[in-house]
Design a protein around this motif. Structure first.
Motif, PDB file in Angstrom:
ATOM      1  N   ILE A 187       0.384  -0.936   0.484  1.00  0.00           N
ATOM      2  CA  ILE A 187       0.188   0.007   0.018  1.00  0.00           C
ATOM      3  C   ILE A 187       0.569   1.204   0.354  1.00  0.00           C
ATOM      4  N   THR A 188       1.654   1.285   0.794  1.00  0.00           N
ATOM      5  CA  THR A 188       3.164   2.536   1.305  1.00  0.00           C
ATOM      6  C   THR A 188       3.700   2.630  -0.843  1.00  0.00           C
ATOM      7  N   ILE A 189       4.114   1.695  -1.033  1.00  0.00           N
ATOM      8  CA  ILE A 189       4.842   1.654  -1.968  1.00  0.00           C
ATOM      9  C   ILE A 189       3.526   2.294  -3.459  1.00  0.00           C
ATOM     10  N   LYS A 190       2.392   1.717  -3.574  1.00  0.00           N
ATOM     11  CA  LYS A 190       2.010   2.220  -4.461  1.00  0.00           C
ATOM     12  C   LYS A 190       1.042   4.105  -3.819  1.00  0.00           C
ATOM     13  N   ARG A 191       1.348   3.967  -2.606  1.00  0.00           N
ATOM     14  CA  ARG A 191       1.065   6.245  -2.259  1.00  0.00           C
ATOM     15  C   ARG A 191       2.056   6.527  -3.410  1.00  0.00           C
ATOM     16  N   PHE A 192       3.379   6.239  -3.490  1.00  0.00           N
ATOM     17  CA  PHE A 192       4.427   7.463  -4.310  1.00  0.00           C
ATOM     18  C   PHE A 192       3.924   7.141  -5.281  1.00  0.00           C
ATOM     19  N   HIS A 193       3.604   5.844  -6.086  1.00  0.00           N
ATOM     20  CA  HIS A 193       3.365   5.348  -7.068  1.00  0.00           C
ATOM     21  C   HIS A 193       1.990   6.171  -8.330  1.00  0.00           C
ATOM     22  N   ASN A 242       1.477   8.984  -6.869  1.00  0.00           N
ATOM     23  CA  ASN A 242       1.008  10.486  -6.399  1.00  0.00           C
ATOM     24  C   ASN A 242       2.887  10.669  -7.562  1.00  0.00           C
ATOM     25  N   ASN A 243       3.046   9.618  -8.664  1.00  0.00           N
ATOM     26  CA  ASN A 243       4.276   9.592 -10.054  1.00  0.00           C
ATOM     27  C   ASN A 243       5.675   9.762  -9.428  1.00  0.00           C
ATOM     28  N   ILE A 244       5.523   9.114  -7.764  1.00  0.00           N
ATOM     29  CA  ILE A 244       7.304   9.215  -7.934  1.00  0.00           C
ATOM     30  C   ILE A 244       7.408   7.998  -8.117  1.00  0.00           C
ATOM     31  N   TYR A 245       8.605   8.257  -8.965  1.00  0.00           N
ATOM     32  CA  TYR A 245       9.368   6.891  -9.050  1.00  0.00           C
ATOM     33  C   TYR A 245      11.676   6.723  -8.358  1.00  0.00           C
ATOM     34  N   HIS A 246      11.135   5.609  -7.862  1.00  0.00           N
ATOM     35  CA  HIS A 246      12.624   5.610  -7.082  1.00  0.00           C
ATOM     36  C   HIS A 246      13.529   4.296  -7.752  1.00  0.00           C
ATOM     37  N   LEU A 301       9.306   4.348   2.811  1.00  0.00           N
ATOM     38  CA  LEU A 301      11.187   4.727   1.481  1.00  0.00           C
ATOM     39  C   LEU A 301      11.403   5.479   1.403  1.00  0.00           C
ATOM     40  N   ILE A 302      13.373   5.015   1.768  1.00  0.00           N
ATOM     41  CA  ILE A 302      14.737   6.036   1.794  1.00  0.00           C
ATOM     42  C   ILE A 302      15.486   5.504   0.330  1.00  0.00           C
ATOM     43  N   ASP A 303      16.539   6.645   0.414  1.00  0.00           N
ATOM     44  CA  ASP A 303      17.602   6.651  -0.923  1.00  0.00           C
ATOM     45  C   ASP A 303      16.824   7.226  -2.125  1.00  0.00           C
ATOM     46  N   PHE A 304      16.392   8.147  -2.086  1.00  0.00           N
ATOM     47  CA  PHE A 304      15.961   9.095  -3.843  1.00  0.00           C
ATOM     48  C   PHE A 304      16.956   9.572  -5.238  1.00  0.00           C
ATOM     49  N   ASP A 305      17.819   8.937  -4.496  1.00  0.00           N
ATOM     50  CA  ASP A 305      19.059   9.647  -5.671  1.00  0.00           C
ATOM     51  C   ASP A 305      18.531   8.669  -7.324  1.00  0.00           C
ATOM     52  N   ARG A 306      18.813   9.602  -8.058  1.00  0.00           N
ATOM     53  CA  ARG A 306      18.229   9.544  -9.266  1.00  0.00           C
ATOM     54  C   ARG A 306      17.047   9.072  -9.499  1.00  0.00           C
ATOM     55  N   GLY A 307      15.873   9.890  -8.175  1.00  0.00           N
ATOM     56  CA  GLY A 307      14.595   9.748  -8.718  1.00  0.00           C
ATOM     57  C   GLY A 307      13.818  10.676  -9.403  1.00  0.00           C
ATOM     58  N   GLU A 308      13.370  10.381  -9.391  1.00  0.00           N
ATOM     59  CA  GLU A 308      12.527  12.001 -10.019  1.00  0.00           C
ATOM     60  C   GLU A 308      10.545  11.480  -9.962  1.00  0.00           C
ATOM     61  N   VAL A 309       9.973  12.927 -10.799  1.00  0.00           N
ATOM     62  CA  VAL A 309       8.230  12.507 -10.926  1.00  0.00           C
ATOM     63  C   VAL A 309       8.219  12.271 -11.894  1.00  0.00           C
ATOM     64  N   ARG A 310       7.822  11.279 -12.962  1.00  0.00           N
ATOM     65  CA  ARG A 310       7.590  10.608 -13.884  1.00  0.00           C
ATOM     66  C   ARG A 310       5.387  10.782 -14.121  1.00  0.00           C
ATOM     67  N   LYS A 311       5.388  10.795 -15.331  1.00  0.00           N
ATOM     68  CA  LYS A 311       3.981  11.335 -15.339  1.00  0.00           C
ATOM     69  C   LYS A 311       3.584  10.738 -16.668  1.00  0.00           C
ATOM     70  N   ASN A 312       4.314  10.366 -17.152  1.00  0.00           N
ATOM     71  CA  ASN A 312       4.313   8.937 -18.483  1.00  0.00           C
ATOM     72  C   ASN A 312       4.893   8.035 -18.487  1.00  0.00           C
TER      73      ASN A 312
END
Length: 249
Positions: free
Chosen positions: A164-170, A172-176, A194-205
């Motif tokens: 459920i937590t991972i889906k919350r990030f997804h 909101n378009n959060i790419y880990h 969730l931690i360590d978002f190096d090279r993470g980003e907001v992805r809407k496509n």
């Protein structure tokens, strides 16, 4: 909603910094050096990964209460990391690894997602290259999934909560970029982070594609630890429960 974040910039010489003035009263770039905390005798521990992650404590704003932070220097991985361990090609401040992760953590705080708070980051120019450091909040009384599963099993409800937590990030378009069992923390109250978002980003496509890739990467990390560690309490049924939680929201 800004969750109390007051982001300011600071430039000194070849260093460019971002910091949360709500957390740091008198900011100095040296706060991004481990030697700064060693001299104050305020290092509380460390963890080994690509480099050493340092845990530090600080008594500052707003009420001199003790804060626990994580200090990380950015290191390259792979073959190139053996040659150029911590230098990156500079194009612009906003595109540096530290600034991008800091901005993403800031954005996620505004969404009230369970991720570390950004405290400060520093980018230091070296000609055409740069090195970088990040301070973020420490998730208190928490262990990563690998450490936890090396000792005990998790309840069905907690496996679903992870999904459920991972889906919350997804949602909101959060790419880990590196979603694995080490980057999922569980605290003493069974809250999931969730931690360590190096090279993470907001992805809407292309959401379906990268979200599926994220989950496949996570599943591979469970299998890797299961095959590597002498004791690791994970089985296919746990993955089914995690997916059940993920798909329920």
């Amino acid at each position: 909603m800004n969750n109390g974040l007051q982001i300011k910039t600071f430039q000194q010489g070849k260093s460019y910094c971002l910091y949360d003035s709500h957390e740091i009263n008198s900011f100095v770039p040296n706060m991004l050096d481990v030697s700064y905390w060693q001299k104050k005798n305020t290092i509380t521990g460390s963890a080994q990964g690509r480099g050493t992650t340092w845990f530090v404590k600080h008594s500052g704003k707003p009420s001199k209460q003790e804060k626990h932070w994580v200090l990380r220097h950015y290191y390259r991985g792979g073959l190139i990391g053996k040659i150029i361990s911590d230098s990156y090609w500079f194009t612009s401040q906003k595109n540096t690894r530290a600034a991008r992760e800091f901005d993403l953590l800031t954005y996620m705080q505004k969404l009230a997602l369970p991720a570390p708070k950004p405290i400060a980051c520093r980018v230091t120019r070296h000609g055409l290259f740069y090195s970088a450091d990040l301070l973020s909040s420490r998730i208190e009384h928490a262990q990563d999934l690998v450490a936890l599963l090396s000792k005990t099993t998790l309840s069905d409800a907690l496996w679903k909560k992870i999904g459920i937590t991972i889906k919350r990030f997804h949602d909101n378009n959060i790419y880990h970029h590196d979603l694995n069992a080490h980057n999922i923390l569980i605290d003493k109250d069974d809250n999931v982070f969730l931690i360590d978002f190096d090279r993470g980003e907001v992805r809407k496509n292309d959401q379906a594609s990268w979200q599926q890739a994220n989950m496949a990467r996570l599943q591979r990390s469970f299998l890797k630890e299961f095959n590597k560690l002498p004791t690791f309490h994970w089985q296919d049924d746990n993955w089914r429960l995690l997916l059940e939680g993920y798909l329920s929201h």
